[in-house]
Scaffold this active site. Structure first.
Site, mmCIF file in Angstrom:
data_model
loop_
_atom_site.group_PDB
_atom_site.id
_atom_site.type_symbol
_atom_site.label_atom_id
_atom_site.label_comp_id
_atom_site.label_asym_id
_atom_site.label_seq_id
_atom_site.Cartn_x
_atom_site.Cartn_y
_atom_site.Cartn_z
ATOM 1 N N THR A 1 49.403 -12.346 42.500
ATOM 2 C CA THR A 1 49.124 -13.730 42.083
ATOM 3 C C THR A 1 50.342 -14.310 41.387
ATOM 4 O O THR A 1 51.078 -13.607 40.672
ATOM 5 C CB THR A 1 47.907 -13.794 41.145
ATOM 6 O OG1 THR A 1 48.117 -12.919 40.023
ATOM 7 C CG2 THR A 1 46.644 -13.399 41.869
ATOM 8 N N LEU B 1 52.185 -13.567 38.030
ATOM 9 C CA LEU B 1 51.110 -13.377 37.064
ATOM 10 C C LEU B 1 50.574 -11.950 37.070
ATOM 11 O O LEU B 1 50.106 -11.455 36.050
ATOM 12 C CB LEU B 1 49.959 -14.355 37.341
ATOM 13 C CG LEU B 1 50.260 -15.841 37.131
ATOM 14 C CD1 LEU B 1 49.050 -16.683 37.535
ATOM 15 C CD2 LEU B 1 50.629 -16.122 35.674
ATOM 16 N N GLY B 2 50.593 -11.302 38.206
ATOM 17 C CA GLY B 2 50.066 -9.943 38.282
ATOM 18 C C GLY B 2 49.537 -9.663 39.668
ATOM 19 O O GLY B 2 49.697 -10.444 40.603
ATOM 20 N N ASP C 1 33.780 -6.896 40.995
ATOM 21 C CA ASP C 1 34.863 -6.415 40.133
ATOM 22 C C ASP C 1 34.803 -7.102 38.771
ATOM 23 O O ASP C 1 35.800 -7.632 38.283
ATOM 24 C CB ASP C 1 36.222 -6.636 40.784
ATOM 25 C CG ASP C 1 37.299 -5.744 40.162
ATOM 26 O OD1 ASP C 1 36.937 -4.799 39.435
ATOM 27 O OD2 ASP C 1 38.487 -6.006 40.400
ATOM 28 N N LYS D 1 47.439 -16.956 45.283
ATOM 29 C CA LYS D 1 47.207 -15.530 45.538
ATOM 30 C C LYS D 1 47.746 -15.207 46.934
ATOM 31 O O LYS D 1 47.401 -15.861 47.921
ATOM 32 C CB LYS D 1 45.722 -15.198 45.457
ATOM 33 C CG LYS D 1 45.430 -13.727 45.721
ATOM 34 C CD LYS D 1 43.957 -13.394 45.535
ATOM 35 C CE LYS D 1 43.590 -13.335 44.078
ATOM 36 N NZ LYS D 1 42.216 -12.803 43.879
ATOM 37 N N GLY E 1 47.669 -6.320 42.391
ATOM 38 C CA GLY E 1 47.412 -4.920 42.696
ATOM 39 C C GLY E 1 46.546 -4.832 43.921
ATOM 40 O O GLY E 1 45.866 -5.787 44.291
ATOM 41 N N GLY E 2 46.551 -3.679 44.560
ATOM 42 C CA GLY E 2 45.708 -3.527 45.736
ATOM 43 C C GLY E 2 46.187 -4.418 46.859
ATOM 44 O O GLY E 2 47.297 -4.288 47.357
ATOM 45 N N PHE E 3 45.342 -5.362 47.221
ATOM 46 C CA PHE E 3 45.631 -6.181 48.386
ATOM 47 C C PHE E 3 46.378 -7.473 48.066
ATOM 48 O O PHE E 3 46.776 -8.180 48.964
ATOM 49 C CB PHE E 3 44.327 -6.562 49.090
ATOM 50 C CG PHE E 3 43.707 -5.415 49.825
ATOM 51 C CD1 PHE E 3 44.369 -4.791 50.861
ATOM 52 C CD2 PHE E 3 42.446 -4.960 49.477
ATOM 53 C CE1 PHE E 3 43.793 -3.739 51.550
ATOM 54 C CE2 PHE E 3 41.864 -3.910 50.153
ATOM 55 C CZ PHE E 3 42.535 -3.292 51.190
#
Length: 712
Positions: A24, A16-17, A159, A41, A19-21
């Site tokens: 998903t 699904l996508g 966020d 996740k 970034g960072g840590f």
């Protein structure tokens, strides 16, 4: 990761996508029927050194704890599982079908289209892609309502940005996701941490205020982000690209859009550089938005999906140019004039329809109704307007007029599924149950799996006390749409009426999985447990009810009953005191509060409570009787006799009151009267052994004190 099964349960379907840590994935839960989808996740640290891994673990653990703490809020994905596998960390959450709000933001460079009916219903006419103020207010209010719940739990999201706000497909509601950056506010946090301790600055540039960028987020940091999103919708410009005043660092945005001074003032306060000058929480901001809406007059447009708006404009342009080409052949002046009039009326009717929809969504029903009626005056054959007018009349509790409007919509569009269903709801309110069921059945002939019609049918049958049939309808509703809180709740009620308690409990629990904070379901669940003598479970259910609705006096009262049955009298006193504080005329609560004090041998307090109960209900013989007993325990026998006399006056066959009255008479040495009182007790309860023994003792006393007897 694709094709891998995690935890022997979650099969990864697609990425699904991330970034960072974290990354998903969409996954299928193999242990649940029906291809149950969820989001997994995966913790993905940027480095594997111990220090970085420790921070990553802390962030992920925080997300799990906070999601669990936030509970099953309808606009926050539920947490299903949290586990570690092969030194990787996984969080399993509810999958929300929908699109994120970034897809509803149109950049300002999009070429404007000036013609066509309905153009400008979503966007301001002067700049294509720039959303109307009132549509932005709708989005902002909904986002703030979610943040208000989050902030009440002392949690900062950290966020908030358009990609972390989903518009749910099934109902168009907003859902706030990705709590990977949350930070709980606790009193343990202080400035005395070691300088080398790791601090993670998380957020999205443009939506993240300065204090958050420096690792010191506040509740108002989320307010800044919400304000930045609103400004982005108004201008089409990413806040990261928005110019700032070099002296004050304040965002310069008002020259890029048209907005009312009142709304501009709110937005300016939301995005102040200095967090101390912002609204302190979502609740405070939400109140300002509500006051703004209450003060604004006039009409505003409805928010439709951008793709639909684009398609509508495109189709109208094709039609427009096609007609112009025909007009050139047969006489442009005649065709253009006819088309111009019809298009003008259609455009105005569509605009009024859109305005009415937005006013309806703002609960400004009278104004919405006026807009729909003006649209109908222009286009009497506009079935959708009749449908929305009927919905609005329903909200205004004008059920007969609502039914009539639905009839008009159906006459224009016989296969109008929503109109048949709405008509059923209106007829149900008019207590025309057979006609309502027939209307729902017509809807179901059009679409047999239409959950809303099954639910309405169930409501009508439930109100008619046809519980078995209601259950069958509700079960159809949840079969076709499993997340219908109302159907699960009413299933619980129907089973409860039939005393099928196990199924009732299951249904209420299903309802609470969907809407964890619904106090009525917790209350009804508590009542079932109380009937089943599961007093601890009842207490816990009532505890949830009053947690989510502190003013729910019936739940406080019922909690007191559960506590009394567990002989937790001190706690029962607290519960009943809450009940009578909320409802001072609740005589049963005063009585039970008195009884709780009575059991604690606090007789003076008990008498005070009994007196309050008797002020409200002077014919309650049980309260007179208990007041007499409390007075006897304080050796105030003459007062006790007054209470017992009132008890037997209200209920002459009350054997226990006659017996206690006899005991009070013995205490004041009125033996003949005592014997007569015991006789009454035995008359109404022939096997009353205690009364027989007391009578013998009184007769013995009378025989040994003839002089005393004569004096009496």
């Amino acid at each position: 990761m694709l094709g891998i099964t995690l935890g022997n349960r979650y099969s990864i379907i697609r990425h699904l996508g991330g970034g960072g840590f974290a990354q998903t994935y969409l996954a299928e839960d193999k242990q649940l029927p029906g291809n149950h989808l969820c989001v997994v996740k995966q913790l993905k640290p940027q480095a594997t050194d111990p220090e970085t891994l420790q921070v990553a673990r802390r962030l992920f653990d925080t997300e799990a704890q906070v999601l669990y703490k936030l509970g099953n809020h309808d606009r926050i994905p539920r947490l299903f599982a949290f586990f570690e596998e092969n030194q990787e960390f996984y969080l399993v959450q509810e999958f929300i079908e929908g699109h994120d709000l970034s897809q509803e933001i149109i950049p300002p460079q999009t070429p404007p289209y000036q013609g066509g009916a309905g153009a400008g219903s979503l966007y301001q006419g002067g700049a294509a892609g720039i959303m109307h103020e009132d549509a932005v207010i709708c989005i902002l209010q909904e986002l703030l309502e979610i943040l208000d719940f989050v902030h009440q739990q002392n949690v900062i999201h950290r966020d908030v940005n358009p990609r972390n706000i989903l518009r749910r497909d099934r109902d168009g509601k907003l859902v706030l996701i990705d709590f990977g950056a949350v930070k709980e506010i606790t009193t343990q946090i202080s400035n005395s941490q070691p300088k080398n301790s790791l601090s993670v600055s998380i957020g999205t540039p443009g939506y993240m205020p300065s204090e958050q960028a420096h690792g010191n987020p506040k509740l108002s940091s989320d307010i800044y982000a919400a304000g930045a999103i609103a400004i982005q919708f108004l201008t089409g410009i990413n806040p990261h690209q928005m110019p700032k005043n070099p002296d004050t660092e304040e965002i310069i945005w008002q020259d890029k859009t048209s907005v009312s001074p009142e709304f501009a003032k709110i937005l300016d306060k939301m995005v102040k550089y200095d967090f101390r000058q912002r609204y302190s929480s979502a609740g405070e901001t939400l109140q300002a938005i509500k006051e703004l809406k209450n003060s604004v007059s006039g009409t505003v447009p409805v928010l439709h999906p951008v793709a639909a708006a684009k398609g509508s404009l495109k189709s109208r342009r094709k039609l427009y140019f096609k007609i112009l080409s025909i007009a050139s052949l047969i006489g442009i002046s005649i065709i253009a004039s006819i088309y111009g009039v019809n298009t003008f009326n259609a455009a105005n009717a569509t605009d009024l329809y859109n305005r009415g929809n937005t006013l309806y969504n703002l609960s400004r029903f009278e104004e919405a109704l006026a807009a729909y009626e003006r649209a109908i005056n222009l286009r009497p054959d506009y079935a959708e307007v009749w449908q929305e007018k009927a919905k609005t009349l329903y909200e205004l509790k004008k059920y007969r007029e609502s039914q009539s409007a639905y009839d008009q919509a159906i006459e224009l569009k016989p296969e109008y599924l929503e109109a048949w269903t709405g008509r059923g709801y209106a007829l149900e309110k008019l207590q025309q149950s057979q006609e309502a069921i027939a209307s729902f059945d017509n809807a179901l002939k059009i679409q047999p799996d239409y959950a809303s019609a099954w639910e309405g049918r169930g409501d009508t049958l439930l109100d008619s006390q046809r519980y078995e049939e209601a259950i069958a309808s509700y079960e159809k509703a949840v079969q076709f749409q499993s997340n219908l809180y109302h159907s699960w709740y009413n299933l619980g009620q129907a089973y409860q009426k039939l005393k099928q308690y196990d199924r009732s409990v299951e249904s209420y629990q299903k309802a609470l999985e969907i809407k964890f904070d619904n106090y009525e379901a917790w209350y009804n669940l508590g009542n079932i447990f109380l009937d089943l003598n599961k007093n601890q479970e009842a207490f816990e259910a009532y505890e949830k009810a009053v947690r989510f609705q502190p003013n729910f006096y019936q739940a406080w009262y019922s909690q007191g009953i559960a506590l009394l049955k567990m002989r937790r009298h001190e706690a029962a006193v607290e519960a009943y005191e809450k009940a009578v504080k909320l409802k001072p005329d609740y005589y049963q609560a005063w009585y039970n509060l008195g009884w709780s004090y009575h059991e604690l041998r606090k007789y003076e307090q008990a008498i005070e409570c009994y007196n309050r109960a008797l002020d409200l209900n002077p014919k309650d013989y049980q309260t007179w009787y208990n007041r007499g007993n409390a007075q006897s325990n304080l050796k105030r026998y003459e007062d006790a006799l007054v209470s017992y006399n009132e008890a037997v006056y209200v209920k002459p066959d009350y054997s226990e009151a006659w017996y206690s009255r006899g005991n009070a008479l013995v205490a004041v040495k009125r033996y003949e009267d005592a014997i007569a009182s015991y006789d009454k007790a035995i008359r109404y309860k022939p096997d009353y052994g205690a009364a027989m023994e007391a009578k013998k003792r009184a007769e013995s006393q009378l025989g040994s004190s003839p002089l005393e007897s004569q004096q009496q």
